[in-house]
Every structure is written in C-alpha cells, then in structure tokens.
Design a protein around this motif. Sequence first.
Motif, mmCIF file in Angstrom:
data_model
loop_
_atom_site.group_PDB
_atom_site.id
_atom_site.type_symbol
_atom_site.label_atom_id
_atom_site.label_comp_id
_atom_site.label_asym_id
_atom_site.label_seq_id
_atom_site.Cartn_x
_atom_site.Cartn_y
_atom_site.Cartn_z
ATOM 1 N N TRP A 63 1.041 -1.260 0.015
ATOM 2 C CA TRP A 63 0.060 -0.052 -0.038
ATOM 3 C C TRP A 63 0.856 1.147 0.128
ATOM 4 O O TRP A 63 1.748 1.469 0.745
ATOM 5 C CB TRP A 63 -0.838 -0.017 1.148
ATOM 6 N N SER A 64 0.754 2.193 -0.757
ATOM 7 C CA SER A 64 0.198 2.116 -2.252
ATOM 8 C C SER A 64 1.043 2.526 -3.210
ATOM 9 O O SER A 64 2.042 3.428 -2.920
ATOM 10 C CB SER A 64 -1.383 2.942 -2.012
ATOM 11 N N ASN A 97 -9.637 -9.149 -9.463
ATOM 12 C CA ASN A 97 -9.610 -8.377 -8.026
ATOM 13 C C ASN A 97 -8.008 -8.570 -7.426
ATOM 14 O O ASN A 97 -7.676 -8.688 -6.375
ATOM 15 C CB ASN A 97 -10.673 -9.059 -7.165
ATOM 16 N N LEU A 98 -7.091 -8.384 -8.546
ATOM 17 C CA LEU A 98 -5.790 -8.281 -8.175
ATOM 18 C C LEU A 98 -5.227 -7.138 -7.445
ATOM 19 O O LEU A 98 -4.240 -6.909 -6.722
ATOM 20 C CB LEU A 98 -4.827 -8.719 -9.286
ATOM 21 N N TRP A 99 -5.678 -6.006 -7.420
ATOM 22 C CA TRP A 99 -5.562 -4.840 -6.982
ATOM 23 C C TRP A 99 -6.690 -3.934 -6.820
ATOM 24 O O TRP A 99 -7.545 -4.061 -7.218
ATOM 25 C CB TRP A 99 -4.494 -3.849 -7.609
ATOM 26 N N MET A 226 -3.643 -0.683 -4.073
ATOM 27 C CA MET A 226 -2.821 -1.687 -2.895
ATOM 28 C C MET A 226 -3.124 -2.843 -3.534
ATOM 29 O O MET A 226 -4.152 -3.063 -4.332
ATOM 30 C CB MET A 226 -3.151 -1.613 -1.614
ATOM 31 N N ALA A 227 -2.395 -3.989 -2.851
ATOM 32 C CA ALA A 227 -2.823 -5.524 -3.295
ATOM 33 C C ALA A 227 -2.104 -6.459 -2.248
ATOM 34 O O ALA A 227 -1.428 -5.814 -1.358
ATOM 35 C CB ALA A 227 -2.036 -5.784 -4.551
ATOM 36 N N LYS A 240 -7.459 -8.313 6.559
ATOM 37 C CA LYS A 240 -8.246 -7.384 7.722
ATOM 38 C C LYS A 240 -7.499 -5.912 7.352
ATOM 39 O O LYS A 240 -8.353 -4.925 7.464
ATOM 40 C CB LYS A 240 -8.138 -8.003 8.993
ATOM 41 N N LEU A 241 -6.309 -5.940 7.132
ATOM 42 C CA LEU A 241 -5.613 -4.529 7.154
ATOM 43 C C LEU A 241 -5.928 -3.969 5.703
ATOM 44 O O LEU A 241 -6.371 -2.816 5.837
ATOM 45 C CB LEU A 241 -4.136 -4.843 7.041
ATOM 46 N N TYR A 242 -6.304 -4.920 4.779
ATOM 47 C CA TYR A 242 -6.638 -4.476 3.273
ATOM 48 C C TYR A 242 -8.160 -3.521 3.497
ATOM 49 O O TYR A 242 -8.356 -2.407 3.085
ATOM 50 C CB TYR A 242 -6.905 -5.498 2.680
ATOM 51 N N GLU A 243 -8.762 -4.398 3.995
ATOM 52 C CA GLU A 243 -10.424 -3.896 4.447
ATOM 53 C C GLU A 243 -10.175 -2.408 5.327
ATOM 54 O O GLU A 243 -11.026 -1.573 4.928
ATOM 55 C CB GLU A 243 -11.223 -4.865 5.198
ATOM 56 N N TYR A 244 -9.221 -2.391 6.073
ATOM 57 C CA TYR A 244 -9.433 -1.139 6.903
ATOM 58 C C TYR A 244 -8.772 0.043 5.940
ATOM 59 O O TYR A 244 -9.276 1.214 5.919
ATOM 60 C CB TYR A 244 -8.526 -1.449 8.121
ATOM 61 N N LEU A 245 -7.636 -0.451 5.367
ATOM 62 C CA LEU A 245 -7.206 0.886 4.139
ATOM 63 C C LEU A 245 -8.102 1.046 3.533
ATOM 64 O O LEU A 245 -8.214 2.227 2.937
ATOM 65 C CB LEU A 245 -5.912 -0.006 3.789
#
Length: 309
Positions: A63-64, A97-99, A226-227, A240-245
């Motif tokens: 990210w990112s 859905n790669l990024w 991000m990916a 979980k971090l992805y969802e938060y970001l």
Amino acid sequence: MSVTRAADVVLYSSNNVETVNRVLDGFAKAHPDIKVSVVRAGTGALMQRIKAEANNPLGDIFWSGGLSTISEFRDQLAPYASPQAAAVPAAYRGPDNLWLGTNTHVTVLMANLKQVPQGQLPKGWVDLADPKWKGKIVIPDPERSSASFVAMYGLHKQLGLETLTKIARNAVIVGTTSAAYEGVAKGEFAVAVTMEYAGYEYIAGGMKEIKLIYPTEGTFLSPEGMAIIKNGKNPEPARKLYEYLASKETQTEVFKSAYRRPLRQDIDVSALAALPKLSDVSIVQLDDAAMGAQRAEFIAQWRQIISAR
C-alpha cells in the motif's frame, strides 16, 4: 491463563511515514490482536523486492503505488474480492481483483502570486510555452518522478512534441517532486508542475499567495492502489488490514490529514476541503498499458529535448 500471541502482518508501503503511522495507529485500536511491521521504500523498489521474494514472500500486503507500476507485477499478486471494491470505479480495480485503487494524484500547476509575471496566472499548458516564463517554471525530472512522467507523457500525447519542447525549455528541471513544490512555496519559482495534494497543503496552511490551476486543456490522473502479495505468510490479517485501508473512514481520514484524493465515489472531497469534485475537473484519459510500454522511448526523447536547450 493463556496469552494469545499477536498475529503478524508485514506491510510494504511507499507512503510517507506520517500517513502510514497515523493509519496504523487507528488499525491498532480496531485490531489490537494484530501486529503490523512496515517496510518502506519507493513503489518500484518494493515491487521489485516482492518479485525477488516470490519463492519465499516476506511481505503480506502492499500500500500504495501507481496502478501502472503495480500492473506490471500482477504475477506476484493474489486475488482478493473486497466488499469495499464496489465503491471504487471499475477502471481502478485490477483484473480478477488483483488490486484496488485507493487514491489518485491530480496534476496541477501550483503558482506563487508574488512571482508570476505581471501577476497574471497561466490558464493552461499552452500559456507556459510563452518565452516570458523562461526560468520561472519548475518541473520534476520525469525519469525520477512517476507523477511528472505521467504529466509530461500526457502533455506530449495531448498537445504534441512542439508544445512539450517549448515548455520544457522554459523550465528548470529538478531531481525530486518536493524540490518543485517547495521551490514555488519559497518564491524561487513562479509555477510548478506538481500534484494537487502537495500544493494544497500550503493553501490549507494559510499561504494566500499559493494558487492551484487546473489547466484548461485538461489534466492527468496518477491513480494509486494496493494489493495482497501472492503466497504471503499471513493472509488473514493481511485481508483485515486491506479492508481497513479500503474503508470509507480510513480513506476520509487520509484525505483530511494528507489531502490524498480518494478514489471511492462515496467521499465528497469538496465538502472537506476547498477542492473541486473530480467530476468537475477536465481529465485527459491515458492508456496505462501504452504509457508503461512507451516509457523508455519517451524518456529518451525527453533527454534529447533537455540536452538541446
């Protein structure tokens, strides 16, 4: 009494320290059981690292960085269908859905009213081709700045080699993006080709002599995303971090603190800052794949323009 060990997730990030720390402070409160370790470097360097570590990934999430750069390393990314993706236009979502796009930089002209000739602001790109701007314009080297590369490449495609050449030969070329916008803020130059968020920080800080100009001929976007890293050792906390970001709350906070314009369509930046809605800005669409493929050729052409000044 047993003690649950904190899960680890390794974040590779090219964002600045302040932005990363602020976001991770919030994540720690939301997920106190997850420990985040951060590796910081430029986007290109981190993506090369991810590729080199493909057989033994040491990172879990990136990210990112620029979508055109991320797309070149798609083989090193893992698909993840985030529920947050629906808020982001399809153009900024990776295949399978790669990024996922997070924010976008908007190319602007940042001007210092105390330095512009006769106090007359330029309205667009063509104005900067006038000889009266000689030595008053500052442009980051597109070979070193990805945002400047997008701007100069886009200018070439939009208005042609002749106009690009005139503007480049009027300009002072600097090695970093920050040297350009800092130079205008200090009064060393009249106009910089830079990113919206960088110029707006000075306006938000109270510098009334600083103005942002969205060129009448149209301007360019440098979207970032991000990916999830393929075969990362900590996929669950990484998601979980992805969802938060990706969340509306986090993206809003990043904009409010760093003016990074979110790509989510449910955040109205004009209600949070004195900036236009993206839909009200004239945008010239560029082909990311073509831009990446033509990068070396364009940089060689740019060098010729500069060396002949």
